[in-house]
Scaffold this active site. Structure first.
Site, short mmCIF file in Angstrom:
data_model
loop_
_atom_site.label_atom_id
_atom_site.label_comp_id
_atom_site.label_asym_id
_atom_site.label_seq_id
_atom_site.Cartn_x
_atom_site.Cartn_y
_atom_site.Cartn_z
N ASN A 175 0.82 -1.20 0.00
CA ASN A 175 0.00 0.00 0.00
C ASN A 175 0.86 1.26 0.00
OD1 ASN A 175 -2.38 1.60 0.22
ND2 ASN A 175 -3.35 -0.03 1.42
N HIS A 221 22.59 0.43 13.00
CA HIS A 221 23.94 0.89 13.33
C HIS A 221 24.33 0.41 14.73
CE1 HIS A 221 23.94 3.59 9.86
NE2 HIS A 221 22.67 3.80 10.16
N THR A 253 10.41 -6.65 16.86
CA THR A 253 11.84 -6.81 17.13
C THR A 253 12.24 -8.27 17.24
OG1 THR A 253 11.47 -6.65 19.50
CG2 THR A 253 11.96 -4.59 18.33
#
Length: 187
Positions: free
Chosen positions: A87, A117, A165
């Site tokens: 979308n 990072h 996560t």
């Protein structure tokens, strides 16, 4: 250029000291030009798919649909199956590799991130990458974020606004920040 792309698709990083780094930068600039073209003006579904084929460096099934705008900086390590729908307003940071298996739905404003990072300030300029895999028939809700290294299981649902996560098991619904399992998918 294909050797750089193949190296990256196989999970090998190209660092700033690599002799191929300037060629990688050229490929990123080329992708940015294609993304601007995709996001400027109206394009038919076939034209959108043709631009995505150039961005992702792969032929796409006619069943693949996307509503621009779409954002990516590299593109060549994204792999897309059949009957995938993406979308409006999605962002894919794909240097670590993104796989969208058949039947995946991606809601508006979702982000799939394979790049991050190091925490340490002295190392923070380095790019770390881990692949993301979204298995068959999974649904990523509006504004959700899929973080580096995550696999979203088959038929799973990631609720709108979730930040994922950890891996999501097959046939489950996850929600929240960070995302947690709410329940199994209803039969």
């Amino acid at each position: 250029m294909n050797d750089i792309i193949e190296r990256m698709r196989s999970g090998k990083r190209i660092s700033e000291t690599d002799s191929d780094f300037p060629r990688l930068c050229e490929e990123i600039e080329n992708t940015k030009r294609l993304v601007v073209e995709l996001n400027t003006g109206y394009h038919t579904p076939d034209e959108v798919r043709a631009l995505l084929e150039r961005i992702w460096g792969q032929p796409l099934d006619a069943s693949v649909r996307m509503f621009p705008p779409f954002y990516t900086a590299f593109g060549k390590t994204t792999r897309v199956g059949k009957e995938v729908f993406i979308n409006f307003g999605c962002t894919f940071l794909d240097q670590g590799g993104i796989t969208l298996e058949d039947g995946v739905f991606i809601g508006p404003g979702a982000k799939i991130l394979t790049e991050h990072h190091p925490e340490e300030p002295a190392l923070r300029h380095r790019l770390l990458v881990k692949p993301v895999i979204v298995r068959r028939n999974a649904w990523i809700g509006a504004g959700a974020m899929i973080m580096p290294g995550v696999t979203v299981g088959e038929n799973a649902i990631v609720a709108a606004g979730a930040v994922v996560t950890k891996d999501v098991p097959d046939n489950t619904v996850v929600a929240g920040v960070p995302a947690k399992i709410l329940r199994k998918i209803k039969e």
